[in-house]
Motif scaffolding. Structure first.
Motif, PDB file in Angstrom:
ATOM      1  N   TYR A 145      14.207  18.816  -8.186  1.00 27.48           N
ATOM      2  CA  TYR A 145      13.543  20.216  -8.712  1.00 27.48           C
ATOM      3  C   TYR A 145      12.110  19.521  -8.914  1.00 27.48           C
ATOM      4  O   TYR A 145      10.578  19.977  -8.475  1.00 27.48           O
ATOM      5  CB  TYR A 145      13.740  20.336 -10.075  1.00 27.48           C
ATOM      6  N   GLN A 146      12.236  18.099  -9.405  1.00 29.11           N
ATOM      7  CA  GLN A 146      11.087  17.377  -9.740  1.00 29.11           C
ATOM      8  C   GLN A 146      10.191  17.098  -8.113  1.00 29.11           C
ATOM      9  O   GLN A 146       8.899  16.672  -8.346  1.00 29.11           O
ATOM     10  CB  GLN A 146      10.992  16.029 -10.263  1.00 29.11           C
ATOM     11  N   ASP A 147      10.684  17.577  -6.785  1.00 27.87           N
ATOM     12  CA  ASP A 147      10.052  17.660  -5.841  1.00 27.87           C
ATOM     13  C   ASP A 147      10.283  18.509  -4.694  1.00 27.87           C
ATOM     14  O   ASP A 147      10.169  18.160  -3.482  1.00 27.87           O
ATOM     15  CB  ASP A 147      10.652  16.163  -4.909  1.00 27.87           C
TER      16      ASP A 147
ATOM     17  N   LYS B 291      15.770  19.856   3.558  1.00 29.76           N
ATOM     18  CA  LYS B 291      16.430  21.319   3.390  1.00 29.76           C
ATOM     19  C   LYS B 291      15.807  21.577   1.429  1.00 29.76           C
ATOM     20  O   LYS B 291      15.816  20.662   1.067  1.00 29.76           O
ATOM     21  CB  LYS B 291      17.822  21.512   3.734  1.00 29.76           C
ATOM     22  N   HIS B 292      15.248  22.949   1.711  1.00 30.59           N
ATOM     23  CA  HIS B 292      15.338  23.415  -0.179  1.00 30.59           C
ATOM     24  C   HIS B 292      16.307  23.895  -0.824  1.00 30.59           C
ATOM     25  O   HIS B 292      15.759  25.273  -0.336  1.00 30.59           O
ATOM     26  CB  HIS B 292      13.602  23.435   0.211  1.00 30.59           C
TER      27      HIS B 292
ATOM     28  N   GLY C 294       0.464  -1.147  -0.333  1.00 29.80           N
ATOM     29  CA  GLY C 294       0.181   0.037  -0.009  1.00 29.80           C
ATOM     30  C   GLY C 294       0.615   0.661  -0.133  1.00 29.80           C
ATOM     31  O   GLY C 294       0.445   1.854   0.340  1.00 29.80           O
ATOM     32  N   VAL C 295       2.320   0.892   0.020  1.00 34.93           N
ATOM     33  CA  VAL C 295       3.187   2.250  -0.096  1.00 34.93           C
ATOM     34  C   VAL C 295       2.740   2.574  -1.693  1.00 34.93           C
ATOM     35  O   VAL C 295       4.226   2.023  -2.438  1.00 34.93           O
ATOM     36  CB  VAL C 295       4.348   2.330   0.567  1.00 34.93           C
ATOM     37  N   LEU C 296       2.432   4.187  -1.935  1.00 30.03           N
ATOM     38  CA  LEU C 296       2.364   4.335  -2.904  1.00 30.03           C
ATOM     39  C   LEU C 296       3.651   5.504  -3.593  1.00 30.03           C
ATOM     40  O   LEU C 296       3.491   5.620  -5.004  1.00 30.03           O
ATOM     41  CB  LEU C 296       0.868   4.570  -3.794  1.00 30.03           C
ATOM     42  N   MET C 297       3.801   5.544  -2.542  1.00 30.10           N
ATOM     43  CA  MET C 297       4.968   6.539  -2.496  1.00 30.10           C
ATOM     44  C   MET C 297       6.193   6.364  -2.691  1.00 30.10           C
ATOM     45  O   MET C 297       6.110   5.391  -2.115  1.00 30.10           O
ATOM     46  CB  MET C 297       4.600   7.905  -1.703  1.00 30.10           C
ATOM     47  N   ARG C 298       6.713   6.517  -3.745  1.00 31.43           N
ATOM     48  CA  ARG C 298       8.210   6.951  -3.768  1.00 31.43           C
ATOM     49  C   ARG C 298       9.226   6.848  -2.882  1.00 31.43           C
ATOM     50  O   ARG C 298      10.187   6.461  -2.960  1.00 31.43           O
ATOM     51  CB  ARG C 298       9.024   6.671  -5.094  1.00 31.43           C
ATOM     52  N   TYR C 299       8.791   7.763  -2.005  1.00 30.79           N
ATOM     53  CA  TYR C 299       9.838   8.276  -0.877  1.00 30.79           C
ATOM     54  C   TYR C 299       8.796   7.751   0.864  1.00 30.79           C
ATOM     55  O   TYR C 299       8.198   7.624   0.452  1.00 30.79           O
ATOM     56  CB  TYR C 299       9.619   9.886  -0.773  1.00 30.79           C
TER      57      TYR C 299
ATOM     58  N   GLY D  83      19.332  12.679   4.451  1.00 24.67           N
ATOM     59  CA  GLY D  83      18.419  12.118   5.532  1.00 24.67           C
ATOM     60  C   GLY D  83      17.238  11.157   5.198  1.00 24.67           C
ATOM     61  O   GLY D  83      16.864  10.622   4.252  1.00 24.67           O
ATOM     62  N   ASN D  84      16.717  10.966   6.395  1.00 28.74           N
ATOM     63  CA  ASN D  84      15.234   9.526   6.200  1.00 28.74           C
ATOM     64  C   ASN D  84      14.861  10.629   6.796  1.00 28.74           C
ATOM     65  O   ASN D  84      13.557   9.968   7.534  1.00 28.74           O
ATOM     66  CB  ASN D  84      15.947   8.532   6.626  1.00 28.74           C
ATOM     67  N   ASP D  85      13.944  11.960   7.444  1.00 27.43           N
ATOM     68  CA  ASP D  85      12.817  12.811   7.459  1.00 27.43           C
ATOM     69  C   ASP D  85      12.458  14.261   6.395  1.00 27.43           C
ATOM     70  O   ASP D  85      13.089  14.470   6.855  1.00 27.43           O
ATOM     71  CB  ASP D  85      13.629  13.380   8.853  1.00 27.43           C
ATOM     72  N   ARG D  86      11.531  13.354   6.065  1.00 22.86           N
ATOM     73  CA  ARG D  86      11.596  13.923   5.069  1.00 22.86           C
ATOM     74  C   ARG D  86      11.156  15.366   5.014  1.00 22.86           C
ATOM     75  O   ARG D  86      11.119  16.666   4.845  1.00 22.86           O
ATOM     76  CB  ARG D  86      10.349  13.315   4.337  1.00 22.86           C
TER      77      ARG D  86
END
Ligand code: PLP
Length: 403
Positions: free
Chosen positions: A210-212, A226-227, A22-27, A219-222
Motif C-alpha cells: 500500500y505504501q508504494d 504487479k499491483h 546518489g541512490v536516494l530511493m529505497r527500491y 522480482g527485480n524489475d520494478r
C-alpha cells in the motif's frame, strides 16, 4: 523527545553513505548503490528492537497510521475509536480513508478510558486506536480484552512512547499493529519518517504494497511488478532512513538519560502536597519522555503553568489549551472545515463534536501539566530545574494547603 539533541557524526556518516552513491530511493538501482539499503537495514533493526516480526518504514507517523488502517482493511464508513487527547494525526489518518473517527474520553492515564471505549462501540466499529501520549501508555490489557470480545482491531499509536513497555512487551507490539513517528521532535528522528510493526504477515505484506502504489515487490524489475490492489505513495527516502539507523543505535542511551532526568524531577515534586502524578497502568513502564502531573484544580494548573514559564522553567505544556492536542481547540474538526467535499460517510456518521460531553476528559486535562524531559541537561541543570519547579508549585499550592 530529544532525537535532534543527539544528531552527530554517526548520522552524518550514514547520510554520506547515501550521498556517495546518489541512490536516494529505497527500491532498485541495485548495481549503483554500493550495497546500501538503508530503509531495509533500518526495518530489520527496528523489528528486532521492538520484538516484532515485521517493520515497514513510511514517510511519517501520520502515514504509518493511515497505512496500518488501510492494511487492516479499514475503509469508508468504518468507525475507529480514538481519544480526545492526542495529536491531530489520529483523526487525519482515519478520515483520509473515508473512515469515521469516534472520539471518546480519557481517564487519569491521560489515554483512552476502557469503559468509554466499550460504551462507544456500535455495529460499525472496526478498530480501537489508543494513543500512548507523553511517554506512557493506555491500559492495553483492558483494551485488548474489549477488542477480542467485539472482534475489533487494536492499533497502537506509540509515536510519543517509543521504548516504553507493557507486560514486558515494547509499546506498539501489543496490538495488531503499532505505529511510530520519526519526525524531528520525536525520541529518535529520521528528519521525517514513520514506522509500523506487526507480527501478522498478511498485514505486513499489505503495508509494504500500500505504501508504494500497490507494488507487489516481487522480482527485480520494478516496472514489471504487479499491483494486486490500489495503493498510494507513503515511501520514505534513503536519506531519511539513513539518519534513523544512527538514531536507533542511540535509543537505549536516550531512554536511560530520560529516566535519570525524569526521576530527579519526580522525586522533587513527590514531596509536594497537592501534586499527583498521571496513573501508569499496571504492567506498564514509561519511556520517561515527559513528567506528567496534576494540580488540584483548573485554576491552580493555569496559575502553575504561567508561573513556571515566568520562573524560566521552559518546556512545560498545558495541553488543555493547546491547539494541536486536545478536542477543545479542534474547531476545524468540529466544523468539518475541509478544503474539498468530505466523503458522505464521514458527513453522515460523525458525532456532533460541538455538543458532545467530554467533561470527564476536561476534568483531567484541565489539571494536567507535562514537563518535557531533555537529555542535553547536565546533572546540575536538571537538579536546579527540579528545585525551581518545586519552589514555584509550592508557592501556588500554599493558597490551598496552608500549614
Ligand atoms: C508526532 C505524532 C504523530 C504523527 O507523526 P508525524 O511523523 O509528525 O506525522 C502521530 N501521533 C502522535 C501521538 C504524535 O505525537
Amino acid at each position: 523527545m530529544p532525537g535532534f539533541e543527539v544528531f552527530g557524526e554517526e548520522e552524518r556518516k550514514q547520510v554520506n553513505d547515501v550521498l556517495e552513491s546518489g541512490v536516494l530511493m529505497r527500491y532498485g538501482f541495485d548495481n549503483m548503490r554500493n550495497g546500501h539499503w538503508k530503509a531495509k537495514e533500518f526495518e530489520a533493526a527496528f523489528a528486532k528492537r521492538m520484538d516484532s516480526t515485521y517493520c515497514q518504514l513510511v514517510s511519517s507517523g501520520t502515514s504509518a497510521l493511515t497505512v496500518s488502517l488501510a492494511a487492516a482493511g479499514i475503509g469508508a464508513g468504518d468507525e475507529v475509536i480514538m481519544p480526545t487527547f492526542t495529536f491531530v494525526a489520529s483523526f487525519e489518518s482515519i478520515m483520509m480513508l473515508g473512515a469515521v473517527p469516534v472520539l471518546v474520553d480519557i481517564d487519569d492515564t491521560l489515554t483512552l478510558d476502557p469503559a468509554a471505549v466499550e460504551a462507544a462501540i456500535t455495529s460499525r466499529t472496526r478498530c480501537v486506536m489508543p494513543v500512548h501520549m507523553c511517554g506512557s501508555m493506555a491500559d492495553l490489557k483492558a483494551l485488548k480484552s474489549i477488542c477480542d470480545a467485539h472482534d475489533l482491531l487494536l492499533i497502537e499509536d506509540a509515536c510519543q512512547a517509543i521504548g516504553g513497555t507493557f507486560e514486558g512487551k515494547p509499546l506498539g507490539s501489543y496490538g495488531d499493529l503499532g505505529c511510530f513517528s520519526f519526525d524531528y521532535v520525536k525520541t529518535i528522528t529520521c528528519g521525517e519518517g514513520g514506522g509500523i510493526i506487526t507480527n501478522n504477515k498478511e498485514y505486513a505484506i499489505r503495508c509494504d504494497q500500500y505504501q508504494d502504489h500497490g507494488h507487489d515487490h516481487i522480482g527485480n524489475d520494478r516496472g514489471a511488478e504487479k499491483h494486486p490492489h490500489l495503493g498510494y505513495n507513503f515511501r520514505i527516502s534513503e536519506l531519511n532512513a539513513a539518519v534513523g539507523i544512527a538514531q536507533l543505535a542511540k535509543i537505549d542511551d536516550i531512554l536511560a538519560l530520560q529516566k535519570k532526568n525524569y526521576t530527579i524531577m519526580r522525586e522533587a515534586l513527590t514531596e509536594l502536597d497537592g501534586v499527583t502524578f498521571r496513573r501508569v497502568p499496571e504492567g506498564g513502564v514509561e519511556n520517561y519522555s515527559f513528567l506528567n502531573f496534576f494540580l488540584p484544580s483548573e485554576d491552580l494548573a493555569q496559575k502553575a503553568h504561567k508561573a513556571l514559564a515566568q520562573a524560566g522553567v521552559d518546556a512545560c505544556f498545558y495541553w488543555y489549551e493547546n491547539h494541536w492536542h486536545y478536542i477543545n481547540s479542534w474547531e476545524h474538526l468540529r466544523d468539518l472545515n475541509s478544503l474539498g467535499r468530505l466523503p458522505a460517510e464521514i458527513r453522515d456518521q460523525i458525532q456532533d463534536l460541538s455538543n458532545a460531553d467530554f467533561s470527564k476528559s476536561d476534568a483531567w486535562m484541565s489539571r494536567a501539566i507535562s514537563s518535557l524531559v531533555k537529555i542535553g541537561w547536565t546533572d546540575d541543570q536538571v537538579r536546579e530545574r527540579a528545585l525551581k519547579m518545586k519552589e514555584v508549585l509550592s508557592e501556588i499550592l500554599k493558597t490551598v494547603y496552608t500549614l
